[in-house]
Design an enzyme around this catalytic site. Structure first.
Site, PDB file in Angstrom:
ATOM      1  N   GLY A  75       0.861  -1.215   0.112  1.00 28.57           N
ATOM      2  CA  GLY A  75       0.006   0.100   0.063  1.00 28.57           C
ATOM      3  C   GLY A  75       0.844   1.193   0.016  1.00 28.57           C
ATOM      4  N   THR A  76       2.179   1.387  -0.445  1.00 27.47           N
ATOM      5  CA  THR A  76       3.069   2.305  -0.509  1.00 27.47           C
ATOM      6  C   THR A  76       2.622   3.464  -1.218  1.00 27.47           C
ATOM      7  OG1 THR A  76       4.543   0.386  -0.622  1.00 27.47           O
ATOM      8  CG2 THR A  76       5.606   2.612  -0.338  1.00 27.47           C
ATOM      9  N   HIS A 137      11.580   0.467   2.061  1.00 26.52           N
ATOM     10  CA  HIS A 137      11.114  -0.718   2.095  1.00 26.52           C
ATOM     11  C   HIS A 137      12.285  -1.288   3.412  1.00 26.52           C
ATOM     12  CE1 HIS A 137       8.173  -0.916  -0.534  1.00 26.52           C
ATOM     13  NE2 HIS A 137       8.648  -0.965  -1.644  1.00 26.52           N
ATOM     14  N   LYS A 289      -5.604  -4.297  -8.868  1.00 28.59           N
ATOM     15  CA  LYS A 289      -6.672  -4.139  -8.409  1.00 28.59           C
ATOM     16  C   LYS A 289      -7.125  -3.485  -6.870  1.00 28.59           C
ATOM     17  CE  LYS A 289      -8.758  -8.848  -9.761  1.00 28.59           C
ATOM     18  NZ  LYS A 289      -9.088 -10.095  -9.054  1.00 28.59           N
ATOM     19  N   GLY A 290      -6.089  -3.731  -6.162  1.00 27.15           N
ATOM     20  CA  GLY A 290      -6.229  -2.903  -5.098  1.00 27.15           C
ATOM     21  C   GLY A 290      -7.609  -3.517  -4.223  1.00 27.15           C
TER      22      GLY A 290
HETATM   23  P1  PAP Z   1       5.402  -0.672  -4.062  1.00 24.67           P
HETATM   24  O1  PAP Z   1       5.694  -1.889  -3.005  1.00 24.67           O
HETATM   25  O2  PAP Z   1       5.952  -1.449  -5.447  1.00 24.67           O
HETATM   26  O3  PAP Z   1       5.466   0.467  -3.986  1.00 24.67           O
HETATM   27  P2  PAP Z   1       2.576  -0.698  -3.363  1.00 24.67           P
HETATM   28  O4  PAP Z   1       2.050   0.625  -3.787  1.00 24.67           O
HETATM   29  O5  PAP Z   1       3.128  -0.898  -2.015  1.00 24.67           O
HETATM   30  O6  PAP Z   1       3.923  -1.285  -4.313  1.00 24.67           O
HETATM   31  O7  PAP Z   1       1.434  -1.890  -3.744  1.00 24.67           O
HETATM   32  C1  PAP Z   1       0.773  -2.026  -4.840  1.00 24.67           C
HETATM   33  C2  PAP Z   1      -0.681  -2.485  -4.559  1.00 24.67           C
HETATM   34  O8  PAP Z   1      -1.211  -1.444  -4.290  1.00 24.67           O
HETATM   35  C3  PAP Z   1      -1.433  -3.049  -5.620  1.00 24.67           C
HETATM   36  O9  PAP Z   1      -2.005  -4.029  -5.105  1.00 24.67           O
HETATM   37  P3  PAP Z   1      -2.860  -5.146  -5.947  1.00 24.67           P
HETATM   38  O10 PAP Z   1      -1.866  -5.757  -6.776  1.00 24.67           O
HETATM   39  O11 PAP Z   1      -3.348  -6.178  -5.003  1.00 24.67           O
HETATM   40  O12 PAP Z   1      -3.934  -4.635  -6.672  1.00 24.67           O
HETATM   41  C4  PAP Z   1      -2.102  -1.718  -6.056  1.00 24.67           C
HETATM   42  O13 PAP Z   1      -3.148  -1.944  -6.923  1.00 24.67           O
HETATM   43  C5  PAP Z   1      -2.510  -1.266  -4.923  1.00 24.67           C
HETATM   44  N1  PAP Z   1      -2.734   0.140  -4.627  1.00 24.67           N
HETATM   45  C6  PAP Z   1      -1.896   1.109  -5.608  1.00 24.67           C
HETATM   46  N2  PAP Z   1      -2.671   2.413  -5.432  1.00 24.67           N
HETATM   47  C7  PAP Z   1      -3.634   2.147  -4.425  1.00 24.67           C
HETATM   48  C8  PAP Z   1      -4.837   2.950  -4.054  1.00 24.67           C
HETATM   49  N3  PAP Z   1      -4.926   4.303  -4.312  1.00 24.67           N
HETATM   50  N4  PAP Z   1      -5.792   2.330  -3.461  1.00 24.67           N
HETATM   51  C9  PAP Z   1      -5.723   1.061  -2.776  1.00 24.67           C
HETATM   52  N5  PAP Z   1      -4.708   0.139  -3.488  1.00 24.67           N
HETATM   53  C10 PAP Z   1      -3.779   0.726  -4.349  1.00 24.67           C
END
Ligand code: PAP
Length: 322
Positions: A75-76, A137, A289-290
């Protein structure tokens, strides 16, 4: 895979002589991306390890610094967007929408070890205005090395390991062309043998830190941010010292900020559809997908059980529950 196609932080071509000597004595193994080395209990690809060492040597904290921390895929990007929007709303002459439309949250809040300190222990930080916001991280015990007694604020976001696994697998297979199956990434995560792993050490380091000093570390959960975004954003705002005013609460500003930072809104912005990070990763790679519980579409009940058992055992007695 051709090594030069990989983002720099995953490669092995940027090491000082000192780091080369150091890594020759560290535990190591190879995965489908490259060699990993264990430093202070955490696994890194070599150039990232160089970034960690540069950071430990050269970071000079300022009292107002804010550091956003997480295990990858927890969720970064979302936490970065929320923090940027919360701070930006305090400036009268700008509007948070503009900043988020001008760059991806990762461009606005760079990682310490894989961006800011990747190439140098003395990077030029003059472009950052106070409060400076960085991300990492790294586990807390590495992050804290140069922080000494700095009162800077740290926000950690934690996510269910099963959804982290699925998210990580999509990311690695799509963007690093790893050709690894879900099963082998599952085994690696369970054994604590992957980039930034073990997951539980990362999580517990910040969890314990947040119990010791709740004014310094705020521990957030992706699942709670999804189920009660308004309450969690208010919690974040208070921790960062910029709570919403009564007027903002009444005029719908909190909900507007939550909506601005939603996956739908961010992933629809032109910069995130077509932009690329400094390391060549498309910004769109940070949005999928989030959802909470997407693991149900990918893991067998046996895989779920194994992760549940590991988490139960590792977090036993810590007060942290999933
Ligand atoms: P990182 O560690 O590479 O920075 P990070 O942002 O922590 O990645 O995680 C990505 C996940 O957050 C993705 O999840 P998923 O693969 O299960 O879909 C991404 O879709 C989700 N994500 C990115 N932005 C948001 C947002 N605004 N709200 C909710 N989930 C999000």
């Amino acid at each position: 895979m051709n090594e030069m196609e990989l983002p720099q932080y995953l490669r092995e071509d940027n090491l000082s002589e000192e780091t080369k000597t150091l890594i020759s004595s560290l535990p190591t193994f190879k995965d489908s991306v490259g060699n990993l080395y264990n430093y202070r209990g955490c696994w890194y690809y070599p150039n990232t390890l160089q970034g960690v060492i540069n950071y430990e040597k050269g970071f000079k904290p300022q009292e107002t610094d804010i550091i956003l921390a997480s295990f990858p895929k927890s969720g970064t990007t979302w936490l970065k967007a929320l923090t940027v929007a919360l701070l930006e709303r305090l400036k009268n002459d700008t509007c948070p929408d503009h900043l988020l439309q001008s760059d991806n949250p990762h461009g606005l809040v760079p990682f310490l070890e894989t961006s800011v300190f990747l190439n140098s222990s003395t990077p030029d930080l003059s472009k950052f205005s106070s409060p400076r916001v960085f991300s990492t991280h790294m586990p807390f015990h590495s992050l804290r090395v140069p922080l000494e007694n700095s009162p800077c604020k740290i926000v950690y976001v934690c996510r269910n390991m099963k959804d982290v696994l699925v998210s990580l697998w999509y990311f690695r297979s799509t963007y690093f062309n790893t050709k690894e199956d879900m099963e082998s990434l599952f085994e690696s995560l369970c054994e604590g043998l992957s980039f930034y792993a073990p997951v539980w050490e990362n999580v517990l380091s910040y969890w314990r830190g947040s119990l010791e000093d709740p004014k310094q570390i705020l521990f957030m959960r992706y699942e709670e941010m999804k189920s009660e975004p308004t309450a969690q954003v208010k919690r974040l705002a208070e921790f960062l010292g910029c709570p919403f005013t009564e007027e903002e609460e009444e005029d719908g500003s909190v909900d507007k900020l939550v909506e601005l930072c939603s996956l739908r809104s961010l992933s629809g912005m032109e910069i995130n559809k077509s932009g690329k990070a400094f390391n060549n990763l498309p910004y769109s790679s940070f949005f999928r997908k989030g959802e909470v519980g997407d693991f149900k579409n990918h893991l067998t009940p046996e895989m779920e059980n194994k992760i549940d058992m590991i988490i139960q055992e590792k977090y036993n007695g810590s007060g942290l529950k999933f």
